[in-house]
Motif scaffolding. Structure first.
Motif, short mmCIF file in Angstrom:
data_model
loop_
_atom_site.label_atom_id
_atom_site.label_comp_id
_atom_site.label_asym_id
_atom_site.label_seq_id
_atom_site.Cartn_x
_atom_site.Cartn_y
_atom_site.Cartn_z
N SER A 1 0.83 -1.08 0.02
CA SER A 1 0.10 0.00 -0.11
C SER A 1 1.06 1.02 0.05
CB SER A 1 -1.05 0.02 1.28
OG SER A 1 -0.40 0.12 2.31
N ILE A 2 1.92 1.16 0.60
CA ILE A 2 2.78 2.38 0.53
C ILE A 2 3.39 2.54 -0.76
CG2 ILE A 2 5.09 3.16 1.61
CD1 ILE A 2 4.54 1.77 3.91
N ARG A 3 3.81 1.42 -1.45
CA ARG A 3 4.38 1.37 -2.79
C ARG A 3 3.35 2.11 -3.78
NH1 ARG A 3 6.50 -3.55 -2.01
NH2 ARG A 3 4.75 -4.36 -3.09
N HIS A 4 1.89 1.81 -3.76
CA HIS A 4 1.09 2.06 -4.54
C HIS A 4 0.83 3.48 -4.36
CE1 HIS A 4 -1.31 -1.43 -6.00
NE2 HIS A 4 -0.05 -1.96 -5.64
N ALA A 5 0.76 4.11 -2.92
CA ALA A 5 0.38 5.61 -2.60
C ALA A 5 1.52 6.54 -3.22
CB ALA A 5 0.60 5.88 -1.32
N ILE B 1 2.94 9.30 -10.51
CA ILE B 1 1.85 9.31 -11.74
C ILE B 1 1.10 10.88 -11.75
CG2 ILE B 1 -0.17 8.46 -12.89
CD1 ILE B 1 0.63 5.73 -11.88
N GLY B 2 0.89 11.43 -10.70
CA GLY B 2 0.25 12.43 -10.75
C GLY B 2 1.06 13.84 -11.09
N SER C 1 3.20 17.12 -17.85
CA SER C 1 3.01 16.83 -19.30
C SER C 1 1.72 17.39 -19.63
CB SER C 1 2.63 15.26 -19.42
OG SER C 1 1.47 14.73 -18.93
N ARG C 2 1.36 18.53 -18.84
CA ARG C 2 -0.03 19.29 -19.03
C ARG C 2 -1.02 18.49 -19.40
NH1 ARG C 2 1.26 22.00 -24.55
NH2 ARG C 2 2.72 20.15 -24.76
#
Length: 54
Positions: free
Chosen positions: A34-38, A44-45, A51-52
């Motif tokens: 769950s830490i890796r996913h966060a 990604i955000g 990347s506009r």
């Protein structure tokens, strides 16, 4: 469900989990996964913003 005012016992019954299991889950520290996913969601955000939003 509890945030909406539903008692924990009722919510657990509806979801088919034990009350003790719920409280055990609540006290457990976050897993490595769950830490890796966060972290990945944050990365990604950031890439999306740079990347506009493409």
């Amino acid at each position: 469900m509890a945030a909406e005012g539903l008692p924990i016992e009722r919510a657990c019954c509806l979801l088919g989990v034990s009350v003790s299991g719920y409280y055990g889950w609540l006290r457990r520290p976050p897993s490595a996964r769950s830490i890796r996913h966060a972290w990945l969601g944050d990365v990604i955000g950031e890439i999306h913003a740079v990347s506009r939003q493409t």
